[in-house]
Scaffold this motif. Structure first.
Motif, PDB file in Angstrom:
ATOM      1  N   ARG A  48      45.491  15.981  -2.745  1.00  0.00           N
ATOM      2  CA  ARG A  48      46.351  14.831  -3.053  1.00  0.00           C
ATOM      3  C   ARG A  48      47.670  14.906  -2.283  1.00  0.00           C
ATOM      4  N   ILE A  51      47.017  13.907   1.428  1.00  0.00           N
ATOM      5  CA  ILE A  51      46.897  12.471   1.689  1.00  0.00           C
ATOM      6  C   ILE A  51      48.094  11.685   1.127  1.00  0.00           C
ATOM      7  N   HIS A  52      49.116  12.432   0.711  1.00  0.00           N
ATOM      8  CA  HIS A  52      50.371  11.836   0.244  1.00  0.00           C
ATOM      9  C   HIS A  52      50.224  10.987  -1.016  1.00  0.00           C
ATOM     10  N   LEU A  53      49.307  11.374  -1.879  1.00  0.00           N
ATOM     11  CA  LEU A  53      49.310  10.782  -3.221  1.00  0.00           C
ATOM     12  C   LEU A  53      50.349  11.502  -4.067  1.00  0.00           C
ATOM     13  N   MET A  90      39.409   9.251   1.211  1.00  0.00           N
ATOM     14  CA  MET A  90      39.315  10.110   0.030  1.00  0.00           C
ATOM     15  C   MET A  90      38.348   9.547  -1.007  1.00  0.00           C
ATOM     16  N   PHE A  92      37.177  10.152  -5.047  1.00  0.00           N
ATOM     17  CA  PHE A  92      37.679  10.757  -6.281  1.00  0.00           C
ATOM     18  C   PHE A  92      36.537  11.161  -7.219  1.00  0.00           C
ATOM     19  N   ASN A  96      36.955   5.485  -9.144  1.00  0.00           N
ATOM     20  CA  ASN A  96      38.029   4.495  -8.969  1.00  0.00           C
ATOM     21  C   ASN A  96      37.607   3.283  -8.160  1.00  0.00           C
ATOM     22  N   LEU A  97      36.415   2.799  -8.413  1.00  0.00           N
ATOM     23  CA  LEU A  97      36.002   1.546  -7.772  1.00  0.00           C
ATOM     24  C   LEU A  97      36.828   0.412  -8.375  1.00  0.00           C
ATOM     25  N   PHE A  98      36.924  -0.710  -7.643  1.00  0.00           N
ATOM     26  CA  PHE A  98      37.615  -1.876  -8.178  1.00  0.00           C
ATOM     27  C   PHE A  98      36.624  -2.639  -9.058  1.00  0.00           C
ATOM     28  N   ARG A 158      33.022   2.843   0.693  1.00  0.00           N
ATOM     29  CA  ARG A 158      34.325   2.190   0.755  1.00  0.00           C
ATOM     30  C   ARG A 158      35.310   3.011   1.582  1.00  0.00           C
ATOM     31  N   ALA A 159      35.287   4.332   1.386  1.00  0.00           N
ATOM     32  CA  ALA A 159      36.192   5.186   2.156  1.00  0.00           C
ATOM     33  C   ALA A 159      35.808   5.161   3.639  1.00  0.00           C
TER      34      ALA A 159
END
Ligand SMILES: Nc1ncnc2c1ncn2[C@@H]1O[C@H](COP(=O)(O)OP(=O)(O)OP(=O)(O)O)[C@@H](O)[C@H]1O
Ligand SMILES: [Mg+2]
Lengths: 249, 215
Positions: A48, A51-53, A90, A92, A96-98, A158-159
């Motif tokens: 995290r 990837i700058h989360l 990334m 998860f 975390n799908l929309f 998606r990624a």
């Protein structure tokens, strides 16, 4: 210059809790690195922060020759960081799908909004990627109607839609029923055979052993050992690693 | 019979004003509420404090008082600023409902999992893109039933503008009552409000159905 990721002295604290205590790591093009270690050792935090989360407290991160964090504290603008982090994709643990978008729309979203592709091109990209993860028939399904394994495969597609050079996986199969783990791992193996550079946090030891070029063992915010899987799994330098692995198997 | 039709027609003329106020308020206060809700979630303290004062003042005082304040009070504070009656009413309603919608959206936005922000971020989406394309649609779905309730209250609240002497449904019916000494106009007015709210309920039910396709 085949270093994809270069991390030096990476530190991260949450309040007074120091979670990363100076991590050094270099990842070369096409390398597949599994990250293992006990719970709370900082594996997720490492990905995290990369990837700058999360904002690192100290250290240096260089992605394909471009810094996203410098030790000298040199300022890198938010938009530069975002631009440089585009090399990273990334996935998860909990997908975390929309939820309000179909499988296809989930994959189309970033090409449309970030890469500014036109709709037909975004659809083409998304269809191709859904085919790649074996979900062409689910293109119009909403995530709610997909199994965990299918959700995770959509998340991988998606990624990939951003065409990243490096993929980060944070326990991609931990939220799955045992019988669904295989389908996700096989998608990751496909990526491995295409020489995608990958960092994979996982508790699947057999998988880690089979697919990785190197295994990183993390303990209490440090990398205890980074070595080829044969070495880590049969002859680790540190007794702690042996104890951990014995418990896992 | 003829009498009833005539009075109904007269009362319905007031409908234009009522509907105009209703739609202007709804169309402007919803986006206002969403933007202020984002302000409440902002990391900028001044913005948060400003938004908090806005919603507590507006939600803590009577709408009627606010109408009086905007129409009669503002010209005293700022000489020359005399809003036309309908505009004063509309402005008050927008600010008032904007405050309620701010709170509704705020709780809706808060209920969105932070994984949604993280997924958007690692895909390279900007904060604004994330809010508009990912957070807003999911928020709307969650707050729709509450918004529906507010919209029904709004239909009824529009009647408050009689105090400024604007000829809406209520004022027109009251005129006839006073003139002819019969209560049938009140019954007609009640039926019109009921009808409007019935249509609203139908509309929101349909919206909720549309938003429920994904789970
Ligand atoms: N946002 C946060 N705020 C405070 N503490 C945090 C936060 N995120 C992680 N931590 C703490 O940092 C430590 C490392 O967490 P991290 O999630 O990186 O561990 P992990 O190695 O991924 O563990 P696991 O195998 O359980 O996923 C833990 O003690 C955790 O409680
Ligand atoms: Mg973790």
């Amino acid at each position: 210059m085949s270093d994809m990721i270069h991390i030096r002295g990476l530190k991260k604290s949450f309040g007074s809790l120091e979670v990363l205590k100076g991590v050094d790591m270099t990842v070369r093009k096409g390398e597949i690195i599994s990250i293992i270690g006990p719970s709370g050792s900082g594996k997720s935090t490492l990905l995290r922060t990369l990837i700058h989360l999360e904002k690192a407290s100290d250290g240096e991160i260089i992605i394909e020759g471009e810094a996203t964090l410098t030790q000298s504290g040199e300022h890198i603008s938010e938009s530069q960081i975002r631009q440089r982090c585009r090399k990273l994709g990334m996935v998860f643990q909990n997908f975390n799908l929309f939820p309000h978008k179909t499988a296809l729309e989930n994959v189309m979203e970033a090409p449309l909004t970030v890469l500014k592709k036109d709709k037909s091109e975004a659809i083409r990209i998304a269809e191709e990627l859904l085919a790649k993860v074996g979900l062409s028939d689910k293109r119009d399904s909403y995530p709610y109607y997909l199994s965990g394994g299918q959700k995770q495969r959509v998340a991988i597609a998606r990624a990939l839609a951003m065409a990243p050079d490096i993929m980060l996986f944070d326990e991609p199969t931990s939220a799955l029923d045992p019988e669904l783990i295989g389908e996700v791992l096989s998608v990751i193996k496909d990526l491995a055979s295409e020489h995608m550079t990958m960092l994979i946090v996982t508790h699947e030891m057999t998988f880690a052993r089979e697919v990785s070029d190197k295994v990183v063992f993390m303990d209490e915010g440090r990398i205890l050992e980074m070595a080829p899987p044969e070495k880590i799994f049969s002859d680790p330098d540190h007794p702690r690693i042996k104890t951990f692995l014995d418990k896992m198997l | 019979m003829e009498y009833l039709i005539d009075s109904t027609r007269y009362i319905l003329m007031g409908c234009t004003v009522t509907l105009k106020l209703f739609f202007i308020t709804l169309i402007l206060s919803l986006p206002l509420g969403f933007i202020c809700a984002m302000g409440k979630a902002s990391s900028w303290r001044t913005v948060r404090v400003l938004m908090d004062s806005y919603t507590s003042v507006v939600r803590g005082t009577p709408l009627l008082l606010q109408i009086f304040f905007v129409y009669y009070g503002l010209p005293i504070i700022i000489p020359g600023l005399r809003l036309e009656r309908f505009n004063a009413a509309a402005l008050t309603f927008i600010l008032n409902y904007g405050a309620y919608f701010t709170e509704i959206f705020r709780s809706g936005i808060q209920s969105i999992d932070r994984g949604q922000y993280e997924a958007s971020r690692v895909l390279g989406m900007s904060y604004t893109q994330t809010m508009i394309r990912i957070v807003l649609p999911q928020t709307i779905k969650r707050v729709l039933p509450t918004i529906a309730n507010e919209a029904i209250t709004l239909v009824k609240d529009t009647a408050l503008i009689v105090v400024l002497g604007i000829g809406d449904i209520l004022r027109n019916s009251k005129e006839i009552v006073a003139r002819d000494f019969t209560i049938s106009p009140f019954v007609i007015a009640a039926l019109i409000y009921l009808g409007m709210n019935y249509l609203l309920v139908l509309f929101f039910n349909r919206m909720e159905k549309r938003y429920s396709v994904y789970e």
